[in-house]
Design an enzyme around this catalytic site. Structure first.
Site, PDB file in Angstrom:
ATOM      1  N   SER A   1      -5.546  -7.814   8.058  1.00  0.00           N
ATOM      2  CA  SER A   1      -4.286  -7.519   8.650  1.00  0.00           C
ATOM      3  C   SER A   1      -3.188  -8.217   7.844  1.00  0.00           C
ATOM      4  CB  SER A   1      -4.227  -7.916  10.025  1.00  0.00           C
ATOM      5  OG  SER A   1      -3.009  -7.547  10.548  1.00  0.00           O
TER       6      SER A   1
ATOM      7  N   ASP B   1       2.473  -3.561   7.753  1.00  0.00           N
ATOM      8  CA  ASP B   1       1.560  -4.593   7.476  1.00  0.00           C
ATOM      9  C   ASP B   1       0.581  -3.718   6.675  1.00  0.00           C
ATOM     10  OD1 ASP B   1       0.116  -3.592   9.466  1.00  0.00           O
ATOM     11  OD2 ASP B   1      -0.333  -5.691  10.169  1.00  0.00           O
TER      12      ASP B   1
ATOM     13  N   ASP C   1      -2.698  -3.328   7.204  1.00  0.00           N
ATOM     14  CA  ASP C   1      -3.628  -2.519   8.065  1.00  0.00           C
ATOM     15  C   ASP C   1      -2.858  -1.313   8.786  1.00  0.00           C
ATOM     16  OD1 ASP C   1      -2.944  -4.421   9.720  1.00  0.00           O
ATOM     17  OD2 ASP C   1      -4.754  -4.536  10.704  1.00  0.00           O
TER      18      ASP C   1
ATOM     19  N   ASP D   1      -0.862  -0.969  11.078  1.00  0.00           N
ATOM     20  CA  ASP D   1      -0.587  -1.148  12.769  1.00  0.00           C
ATOM     21  C   ASP D   1       0.709  -1.660  12.997  1.00  0.00           C
ATOM     22  OD1 ASP D   1      -1.378  -3.819  12.463  1.00  0.00           O
ATOM     23  OD2 ASP D   1      -3.000  -3.874  13.870  1.00  0.00           O
TER      24      ASP D   1
HETATM   25 MG    MG Z   1      -2.111  -5.499  11.334  1.00  0.00          MG
END
Ligand code: MG
Length: 455
Positions: free
Chosen positions: A100, A242, A244, A246
Protein backbone atom coordinates in the site's frame (compact mmCIF):
# COMPACT_ATOMS: atom_id res chain seq x y z
CA UNK A 1 18.33 -8.57 13.98
CA UNK A 2 17.08 -6.21 11.32
CA UNK A 3 15.34 -9.10 9.58
CA UNK A 4 13.22 -9.78 12.64
CA UNK A 5 12.26 -6.20 13.41
CA UNK A 6 11.16 -5.45 9.86
CA UNK A 7 8.70 -8.36 9.67
CA UNK A 8 5.12 -7.61 10.72
CA UNK A 9 2.72 -10.48 10.99
CA UNK A 10 -0.67 -9.21 12.06
CA UNK A 11 -4.35 -9.58 11.35
CA UNK A 12 -3.94 -7.29 8.35
CA UNK A 13 -1.57 -9.76 6.70
CA UNK A 14 2.17 -10.18 6.58
CA UNK A 15 4.55 -7.43 5.54
CA UNK A 16 8.25 -6.91 5.56
CA UNK A 17 11.28 -5.63 3.74
CA UNK A 18 11.90 -7.73 0.66
CA UNK A 19 15.13 -9.70 0.80
CA UNK A 20 15.52 -9.08 4.53
CA UNK A 21 12.50 -10.32 6.41
CA UNK A 22 10.13 -11.03 3.54
CA UNK A 23 11.91 -13.98 1.99
CA UNK A 24 10.71 -16.30 -0.78
CA UNK A 25 10.39 -19.19 1.69
CA UNK A 26 8.30 -17.18 4.13
CA UNK A 27 6.07 -15.86 1.32
CA UNK A 28 5.58 -19.32 -0.13
CA UNK A 29 4.80 -20.79 3.31
CA UNK A 30 2.16 -18.12 3.92
CA UNK A 31 0.58 -18.79 0.53
CA UNK A 32 0.61 -22.51 1.26
CA UNK A 33 -1.06 -21.81 4.62
CA UNK A 34 -3.78 -19.88 2.80
CA UNK A 35 -4.20 -22.74 0.31
CA UNK A 36 -4.55 -25.08 3.31
CA UNK A 37 -7.02 -22.71 4.99
CA UNK A 38 -9.18 -22.63 1.85
CA UNK A 39 -8.80 -26.36 1.24
CA UNK A 40 -7.19 -26.03 -2.21
CA UNK A 41 -9.84 -23.71 -3.62
CA UNK A 42 -9.84 -21.21 -6.47
CA UNK A 43 -7.63 -18.23 -5.60
CA UNK A 44 -7.15 -14.90 -7.42
CA UNK A 45 -3.69 -13.32 -7.18
CA UNK A 46 -2.82 -9.74 -8.09
CA UNK A 47 -0.13 -7.24 -7.23
CA UNK A 48 0.82 -3.58 -7.22
CA UNK A 49 3.71 -2.19 -9.29
CA UNK A 50 6.60 -2.55 -6.83
CA UNK A 51 9.73 -3.94 -8.51
CA UNK A 52 9.71 -6.84 -6.02
CA UNK A 53 6.13 -7.72 -7.02
CA UNK A 54 7.15 -10.22 -9.71
CA UNK A 55 9.36 -12.20 -7.35
CA UNK A 56 6.84 -12.12 -4.51
CA UNK A 57 4.09 -13.22 -6.88
CA UNK A 58 6.09 -16.24 -8.08
CA UNK A 59 6.66 -17.35 -4.48
CA UNK A 60 2.93 -16.89 -3.77
CA UNK A 61 1.93 -18.89 -6.85
CA UNK A 62 4.36 -21.63 -5.91
CA UNK A 63 2.94 -21.92 -2.37
CA UNK A 64 -0.66 -21.96 -3.59
CA UNK A 65 -0.02 -24.51 -6.35
CA UNK A 66 1.81 -26.86 -4.00
CA UNK A 67 -1.28 -26.96 -1.78
CA UNK A 68 -3.42 -27.94 -4.75
CA UNK A 69 -5.14 -24.60 -5.46
CA UNK A 70 -6.57 -23.45 -8.78
CA UNK A 71 -4.92 -20.07 -9.32
CA UNK A 72 -5.95 -17.12 -11.49
CA UNK A 73 -3.23 -14.51 -11.95
CA UNK A 74 -4.44 -10.98 -12.83
CA UNK A 75 -0.95 -9.49 -12.27
CA UNK A 76 -0.79 -5.66 -11.84
CA UNK A 77 -4.14 -4.35 -10.64
CA UNK A 78 -5.60 -2.09 -7.95
CA UNK A 79 -6.44 -3.93 -4.72
CA UNK A 80 -10.17 -3.26 -5.24
CA UNK A 81 -9.90 -4.89 -8.70
CA UNK A 82 -8.48 -8.04 -7.06
CA UNK A 83 -11.27 -8.00 -4.46
CA UNK A 84 -13.93 -7.61 -7.13
CA UNK A 85 -12.41 -10.36 -9.29
CA UNK A 86 -12.66 -12.80 -6.38
CA UNK A 87 -16.40 -12.14 -6.33
CA UNK A 88 -16.85 -12.14 -10.11
CA UNK A 89 -15.10 -15.50 -10.52
CA UNK A 90 -16.87 -16.91 -7.45
CA UNK A 91 -13.40 -17.77 -6.17
CA UNK A 92 -12.72 -19.03 -2.66
CA UNK A 93 -10.32 -16.22 -1.90
CA UNK A 94 -7.58 -13.94 -3.10
CA UNK A 95 -4.12 -12.68 -2.27
CA UNK A 96 -3.22 -9.04 -2.91
CA UNK A 97 0.53 -8.42 -3.07
CA UNK A 98 1.02 -4.83 -1.99
CA UNK A 99 2.49 -2.78 0.83
CA UNK A 100 0.00 0.00 0.00
CA UNK A 101 1.46 3.35 1.07
CA UNK A 102 4.65 1.92 2.62
CA UNK A 103 8.01 2.75 0.99
CA UNK A 104 9.16 0.80 -2.07
CA UNK A 105 11.44 -1.65 -0.21
CA UNK A 106 8.41 -3.09 1.60
CA UNK A 107 5.94 -5.60 0.27
CA UNK A 108 3.08 -7.54 1.82
CA UNK A 109 0.43 -10.19 1.39
CA UNK A 110 -3.19 -9.37 2.16
CA UNK A 111 -5.73 -12.15 2.30
CA UNK A 112 -9.19 -11.86 0.77
CA UNK A 113 -12.14 -14.17 1.41
CA UNK A 114 -14.82 -15.31 -1.05
CA UNK A 115 -17.07 -12.24 -0.60
CA UNK A 116 -14.20 -9.93 -1.63
CA UNK A 117 -13.68 -8.64 1.93
CA UNK A 118 -10.37 -9.10 3.79
CA UNK A 119 -10.10 -11.75 6.50
CA UNK A 120 -11.43 -10.48 9.83
CA UNK A 121 -9.41 -10.86 13.02
CA UNK A 122 -10.79 -14.33 13.87
CA UNK A 123 -10.15 -15.65 10.37
CA UNK A 124 -6.67 -14.12 10.32
CA UNK A 125 -5.91 -15.85 13.62
CA UNK A 126 -6.94 -19.18 12.10
CA UNK A 127 -4.63 -18.59 9.15
CA UNK A 128 -1.77 -17.61 11.47
CA UNK A 129 -2.31 -20.82 13.46
CA UNK A 130 -1.89 -22.89 10.29
CA UNK A 131 1.25 -20.92 9.40
CA UNK A 132 2.83 -21.30 12.83
CA UNK A 133 1.99 -25.00 13.07
CA UNK A 134 3.51 -25.56 9.62
CA UNK A 135 1.06 -28.34 8.89
CA UNK A 136 0.42 -27.37 5.27
CA UNK A 137 -1.65 -29.24 2.76
CA UNK A 138 0.51 -30.74 -0.01
CA UNK A 139 -0.89 -32.49 -3.05
CA UNK A 140 0.73 -35.27 -5.03
CA UNK A 141 2.85 -33.97 -7.87
CA UNK A 142 0.49 -35.16 -10.62
CA UNK A 143 -2.33 -33.08 -9.04
CA UNK A 144 -0.40 -29.79 -9.19
CA UNK A 145 -2.08 -27.48 -11.68
CA UNK A 146 -0.83 -24.60 -13.77
CA UNK A 147 -1.67 -20.91 -13.30
CA UNK A 148 -4.40 -19.37 -15.45
CA UNK A 149 -3.74 -15.81 -16.58
CA UNK A 150 -6.64 -13.38 -16.74
CA UNK A 151 -6.22 -9.97 -18.36
CA UNK A 152 -9.81 -8.69 -18.25
CA UNK A 153 -9.91 -7.84 -14.54
CA UNK A 154 -9.44 -4.08 -14.90
CA UNK A 155 -11.89 -3.92 -17.80
CA UNK A 156 -14.50 -5.83 -15.75
CA UNK A 157 -13.96 -3.53 -12.78
CA UNK A 158 -14.51 -0.41 -14.88
CA UNK A 159 -17.58 -1.90 -16.58
CA UNK A 160 -19.10 -2.64 -13.20
CA UNK A 161 -18.49 0.92 -11.94
CA UNK A 162 -20.06 2.41 -15.08
CA UNK A 163 -23.27 0.46 -14.39
CA UNK A 164 -23.85 2.38 -11.19
CA UNK A 165 -23.07 5.99 -12.18
CA UNK A 166 -24.78 8.42 -14.58
CA UNK A 167 -22.19 8.13 -17.35
CA UNK A 168 -24.04 10.40 -19.81
CA UNK A 169 -24.29 13.23 -17.28
CA UNK A 170 -20.57 13.01 -16.49
CA UNK A 171 -19.59 12.80 -20.18
CA UNK A 172 -21.57 15.96 -20.98
CA UNK A 173 -19.35 17.99 -18.66
CA UNK A 174 -16.15 16.97 -20.50
CA UNK A 175 -14.14 17.42 -17.31
CA UNK A 176 -10.46 18.25 -17.50
CA UNK A 177 -8.90 15.91 -14.95
CA UNK A 178 -5.30 15.81 -13.69
CA UNK A 179 -4.14 12.62 -11.99
CA UNK A 180 -1.17 11.39 -9.99
CA UNK A 181 -1.26 7.58 -9.85
CA UNK A 182 2.06 7.51 -7.99
CA UNK A 183 3.54 4.93 -10.43
CA UNK A 184 1.27 2.49 -8.64
CA UNK A 185 -1.54 0.04 -9.33
CA UNK A 186 -3.90 2.79 -10.48
CA UNK A 187 -1.57 3.69 -13.38
CA UNK A 188 -3.24 1.31 -15.85
CA UNK A 189 -6.83 1.45 -14.66
CA UNK A 190 -7.41 5.14 -13.94
CA UNK A 191 -6.79 6.54 -17.46
CA UNK A 192 -9.18 3.88 -18.86
CA UNK A 193 -11.91 4.86 -16.42
CA UNK A 194 -11.52 8.58 -17.17
CA UNK A 195 -11.67 7.90 -20.90
CA UNK A 196 -14.96 6.04 -20.44
CA UNK A 197 -16.27 9.02 -18.47
CA UNK A 198 -15.48 11.38 -21.35
CA UNK A 199 -12.78 13.29 -19.46
CA UNK A 200 -9.79 15.02 -20.93
CA UNK A 201 -7.01 13.58 -18.84
CA UNK A 202 -3.45 14.64 -18.09
CA UNK A 203 -1.33 12.71 -15.67
CA UNK A 204 1.93 12.54 -13.79
CA UNK A 205 3.66 9.46 -12.37
CA UNK A 206 1.64 7.32 -14.76
CA UNK A 207 4.24 4.67 -15.56
CA UNK A 208 3.51 1.43 -13.64
CA UNK A 209 7.09 1.09 -12.41
CA UNK A 210 6.65 1.10 -8.65
CA UNK A 211 9.50 3.61 -8.46
CA UNK A 212 7.71 6.23 -6.40
CA UNK A 213 8.54 9.87 -7.12
CA UNK A 214 7.15 10.88 -3.75
CA UNK A 215 6.06 8.93 -0.64
CA UNK A 216 3.10 6.84 -1.86
CA UNK A 217 0.55 8.19 0.61
CA UNK A 218 -1.79 10.84 -0.84
CA UNK A 219 -1.29 13.33 2.00
CA UNK A 220 -1.26 17.07 1.14
CA UNK A 221 2.53 17.29 1.67
CA UNK A 222 3.07 14.61 -1.01
CA UNK A 223 0.88 16.27 -3.61
CA UNK A 224 2.97 19.33 -4.47
CA UNK A 225 3.65 18.23 -8.04
CA UNK A 226 -0.01 17.38 -8.65
CA UNK A 227 -1.07 20.77 -7.26
CA UNK A 228 1.26 22.51 -9.70
CA UNK A 229 0.14 20.27 -12.53
CA UNK A 230 -3.58 21.02 -11.93
CA UNK A 231 -2.87 24.73 -12.35
CA UNK A 232 -0.60 24.24 -15.37
CA UNK A 233 -3.26 22.18 -17.14
CA UNK A 234 -6.10 24.41 -15.96
CA UNK A 235 -7.83 21.22 -14.77
CA UNK A 236 -11.27 21.11 -13.13
CA UNK A 237 -9.99 18.69 -10.51
CA UNK A 238 -6.94 16.64 -9.52
CA UNK A 239 -7.00 13.07 -8.16
CA UNK A 240 -4.21 11.26 -6.31
CA UNK A 241 -4.09 7.57 -5.39
CA UNK A 242 -1.82 5.53 -3.17
CA UNK A 243 0.26 2.63 -4.54
CA UNK A 244 -2.54 0.04 -4.42
CA UNK A 245 -5.26 2.49 -5.47
CA UNK A 246 -7.69 2.02 -2.63
CA UNK A 247 -7.25 5.58 -1.28
CA UNK A 248 -8.22 8.76 -3.11
CA UNK A 249 -7.33 12.39 -2.42
CA UNK A 250 -8.64 15.45 -4.24
CA UNK A 251 -6.83 18.61 -5.35
CA UNK A 252 -9.19 21.47 -6.18
CA UNK A 253 -9.14 23.54 -9.38
CA UNK A 254 -6.94 26.13 -7.66
CA UNK A 255 -4.29 23.48 -7.02
CA UNK A 256 -5.05 23.13 -3.30
CA UNK A 257 -5.23 19.61 -1.74
CA UNK A 258 -8.52 19.44 0.15
CA UNK A 259 -7.51 16.63 2.54
CA UNK A 260 -8.52 12.96 2.26
CA UNK A 261 -11.31 13.25 4.84
CA UNK A 262 -13.30 15.38 2.42
CA UNK A 263 -13.30 12.71 -0.30
CA UNK A 264 -15.59 10.66 1.94
CA UNK A 265 -17.62 13.70 3.09
CA UNK A 266 -18.38 14.68 -0.50
CA UNK A 267 -19.34 11.17 -1.55
CA UNK A 268 -21.52 10.57 1.53
CA UNK A 269 -23.38 13.83 0.90
CA UNK A 270 -23.97 12.95 -2.73
CA UNK A 271 -25.16 9.38 -2.16
CA UNK A 272 -27.48 10.37 0.71
CA UNK A 273 -28.98 13.15 -1.44
CA UNK A 274 -30.06 10.40 -3.84
CA UNK A 275 -30.87 7.59 -1.46
CA UNK A 276 -31.39 7.83 2.30
CA UNK A 277 -29.76 5.10 4.38
CA UNK A 278 -27.16 4.18 6.96
CA UNK A 279 -23.55 5.39 6.75
CA UNK A 280 -20.68 3.38 8.27
CA UNK A 281 -17.27 4.84 9.03
CA UNK A 282 -14.54 4.40 11.64
CA UNK A 283 -14.08 6.21 14.94
CA UNK A 284 -11.18 8.32 13.63
CA UNK A 285 -13.05 9.86 10.68
CA UNK A 286 -14.22 13.49 10.62
CA UNK A 287 -17.42 14.62 12.38
CA UNK A 288 -18.39 16.32 9.12
CA UNK A 289 -19.81 12.89 8.19
CA UNK A 290 -22.29 13.14 11.10
CA UNK A 291 -23.22 16.72 10.14
CA UNK A 292 -23.91 15.67 6.55
CA UNK A 293 -25.90 12.58 7.60
CA UNK A 294 -27.96 14.67 10.06
CA UNK A 295 -28.98 16.93 7.19
CA UNK A 296 -30.67 13.90 5.59
CA UNK A 297 -31.87 12.37 8.90
CA UNK A 298 -29.60 9.39 8.35
CA UNK A 299 -27.74 7.29 10.89
CA UNK A 300 -23.93 7.04 11.15
CA UNK A 301 -22.43 3.90 12.67
CA UNK A 302 -18.80 4.11 13.85
CA UNK A 303 -16.59 1.02 13.89
CA UNK A 304 -13.06 0.13 14.87
CA UNK A 305 -10.41 1.33 12.41
CA UNK A 306 -9.72 -1.08 9.53
CA UNK A 307 -11.42 -1.79 6.22
CA UNK A 308 -12.78 -5.20 7.23
CA UNK A 309 -14.57 -3.74 10.27
CA UNK A 310 -16.38 -1.19 8.13
CA UNK A 311 -17.13 -3.61 5.30
CA UNK A 312 -18.65 -6.25 7.61
CA UNK A 313 -20.77 -3.65 9.40
CA UNK A 314 -21.95 -2.15 6.10
CA UNK A 315 -23.05 -5.55 4.90
CA UNK A 316 -24.87 -6.31 8.16
CA UNK A 317 -26.61 -2.92 8.34
CA UNK A 318 -27.29 -2.69 4.59
CA UNK A 319 -25.52 0.68 4.55
CA UNK A 320 -25.81 2.79 1.40
CA UNK A 321 -22.31 4.29 1.66
CA UNK A 322 -19.30 4.12 3.93
CA UNK A 323 -15.54 4.10 4.18
CA UNK A 324 -12.59 5.63 5.95
CA UNK A 325 -11.46 9.24 6.30
CA UNK A 326 -8.14 8.31 4.72
CA UNK A 327 -9.84 8.60 1.33
CA UNK A 328 -11.23 5.04 1.29
CA UNK A 329 -14.68 4.98 -0.33
CA UNK A 330 -16.87 1.87 -0.05
CA UNK A 331 -19.92 1.94 -2.30
CA UNK A 332 -21.73 -1.38 -1.75
CA UNK A 333 -23.60 -1.33 -5.07
CA UNK A 334 -20.23 -2.03 -6.74
CA UNK A 335 -18.58 -4.02 -3.91
CA UNK A 336 -17.44 -3.92 -0.29
CA UNK A 337 -13.83 -2.81 -0.84
CA UNK A 338 -12.25 0.63 -0.49
CA UNK A 339 -12.02 1.74 -4.07
CA UNK A 340 -10.41 4.90 -5.49
CA UNK A 341 -11.88 4.23 -8.96
CA UNK A 342 -15.38 4.14 -7.49
CA UNK A 343 -14.41 7.32 -5.62
CA UNK A 344 -13.38 9.10 -8.84
CA UNK A 345 -16.62 8.15 -10.60
CA UNK A 346 -18.78 9.29 -7.67
CA UNK A 347 -16.91 12.58 -7.19
CA UNK A 348 -17.26 13.42 -10.90
CA UNK A 349 -20.94 12.41 -10.88
CA UNK A 350 -21.51 14.69 -7.90
CA UNK A 351 -19.70 17.59 -9.61
CA UNK A 352 -21.63 17.03 -12.83
CA UNK A 353 -25.00 16.99 -11.10
CA UNK A 354 -24.30 20.04 -8.92
CA UNK A 355 -22.85 22.13 -11.74
CA UNK A 356 -20.34 23.77 -9.47
CA UNK A 357 -16.60 23.93 -8.95
CA UNK A 358 -14.91 21.44 -6.66
CA UNK A 359 -13.61 24.21 -4.34
CA UNK A 360 -17.16 25.57 -3.85
CA UNK A 361 -18.53 22.11 -3.23
CA UNK A 362 -15.93 21.37 -0.55
CA UNK A 363 -16.41 24.79 1.08
CA UNK A 364 -20.13 24.05 1.41
CA UNK A 365 -19.40 21.31 3.96
CA UNK A 366 -18.77 21.87 7.70
CA UNK A 367 -15.05 22.53 8.14
CA UNK A 368 -12.93 20.73 10.72
CA UNK A 369 -9.23 20.11 11.16
CA UNK A 370 -7.71 16.81 12.24
CA UNK A 371 -4.38 16.40 14.01
CA UNK A 372 -2.81 12.92 14.11
CA UNK A 373 0.00 12.05 16.51
CA UNK A 374 1.54 8.88 17.84
CA UNK A 375 3.51 8.21 20.97
CA UNK A 376 5.85 5.25 21.45
CA UNK A 377 4.82 3.05 24.36
CA UNK A 378 5.80 -0.35 25.67
CA UNK A 379 2.99 -2.62 24.46
CA UNK A 380 2.63 -4.14 27.93
CA UNK A 381 1.88 -0.67 29.37
CA UNK A 382 -0.67 0.41 26.74
CA UNK A 383 -3.72 -1.30 28.36
CA UNK A 384 -2.96 0.49 31.67
CA UNK A 385 -2.67 3.85 29.95
CA UNK A 386 -6.02 3.37 28.20
CA UNK A 387 -7.60 2.20 31.46
CA UNK A 388 -6.33 5.30 33.28
CA UNK A 389 -7.68 7.57 30.57
CA UNK A 390 -11.09 5.89 30.78
CA UNK A 391 -11.08 6.55 34.53
CA UNK A 392 -9.86 10.15 34.12
CA UNK A 393 -12.55 11.05 31.58
CA UNK A 394 -15.38 8.89 32.93
CA UNK A 395 -17.73 11.88 33.38
CA UNK A 396 -17.48 12.93 29.73
CA UNK A 397 -19.29 11.54 26.68
CA UNK A 398 -17.21 8.52 25.62
CA UNK A 399 -17.19 5.88 22.91
CA UNK A 400 -15.27 2.79 24.06
CA UNK A 401 -15.57 0.71 20.89
CA UNK A 402 -11.79 0.86 20.37
CA UNK A 403 -9.47 2.47 22.90
CA UNK A 404 -11.25 5.60 24.10
CA UNK A 405 -12.94 8.39 22.16
CA UNK A 406 -13.81 11.54 24.08
CA UNK A 407 -16.62 13.49 22.42
CA UNK A 408 -17.17 17.18 23.19
CA UNK A 409 -18.94 20.02 21.36
CA UNK A 410 -17.19 20.48 18.01
CA UNK A 411 -14.24 18.45 19.27
CA UNK A 412 -13.30 14.80 19.64
CA UNK A 413 -10.16 12.91 20.61
CA UNK A 414 -9.63 9.24 19.78
CA UNK A 415 -6.86 7.41 21.62
CA UNK A 416 -6.15 3.84 20.55
CA UNK A 417 -3.32 1.33 20.45
CA UNK A 418 -1.91 0.77 16.96
CA UNK A 419 -2.60 -2.63 15.36
CA UNK A 420 0.82 -2.77 13.75
CA UNK A 421 3.41 -1.09 16.00
CA UNK A 422 4.02 -0.42 19.73
CA UNK A 423 2.54 3.07 19.72
CA UNK A 424 -0.56 4.84 20.93
CA UNK A 425 -2.32 6.89 18.28
CA UNK A 426 -3.98 10.15 19.24
CA UNK A 427 -6.32 11.61 16.65
CA UNK A 428 -8.02 14.90 17.52
CA UNK A 429 -10.44 16.99 15.53
CA UNK A 430 -11.70 20.50 16.21
CA UNK A 431 -13.03 23.49 14.34
CA UNK A 432 -9.47 24.82 14.05
CA UNK A 433 -6.05 23.20 14.03
CA UNK A 434 -5.24 25.03 17.27
CA UNK A 435 -8.22 23.45 19.07
CA UNK A 436 -7.21 20.00 17.82
CA UNK A 437 -3.56 20.59 18.85
CA UNK A 438 -4.63 21.72 22.35
CA UNK A 439 -6.73 18.59 22.78
CA UNK A 440 -3.80 16.41 21.69
CA UNK A 441 -1.48 18.16 24.17
CA UNK A 442 -3.99 17.61 26.96
CA UNK A 443 -3.96 13.85 26.31
CA UNK A 444 -0.17 13.71 25.92
CA UNK A 445 0.22 15.38 29.32
CA UNK A 446 -2.18 12.89 30.93
CA UNK A 447 -0.23 9.98 29.42
CA UNK A 448 3.10 11.43 30.60
CA UNK A 449 1.62 11.84 34.09
CA UNK A 450 0.51 8.22 33.99
CA UNK A 451 4.06 7.10 33.09
CA UNK A 452 5.50 9.19 35.93
CA UNK A 453 3.10 7.74 38.50
CA UNK A 454 4.11 4.23 37.48
CA UNK A 455 7.84 4.87 37.96
MG1 MG B 1 -3.71 1.51 0.11
Amino acid sequence: MKAITSLKISISGVRGIVGESLTPILISNFAQSFGTYLNSGLIVVGRDTRPSGGMVKKAVLSGLLSSGCWVVDIDIAPVPTIQLMVEELKADGGIAITASHNPVEWNALKFIRSDGIFLNSYQAEELLDIYHQGDFKKVENYKIRDVKKEDKAIENHIKKILKFVDVDLIRKRKFKVAIDTCNGAGSLATPLLLKELGCKMAGINLEPTGIFQHPPEPLPENLKSLSKFVKEKDADIGFAQDADADRLAIVNEKGVPVGEEYTLVLVVDFILSQKRGTVVTNLSTTAAIDDVANKYNCKVIRTRVGEVNIAEKMKKEKAVIGGEGTGGIIFPEVHFGRDSLVGIALVLWSLASKKTKISHLIESFPQYRIVKRKIAADSTKIPTIIKNLKEEYRDEKLDLTEGIKIIRDNLWIHIRPSNTEPVIRIISEGKTEKKAEEATEEILNKIKKCFKNKE
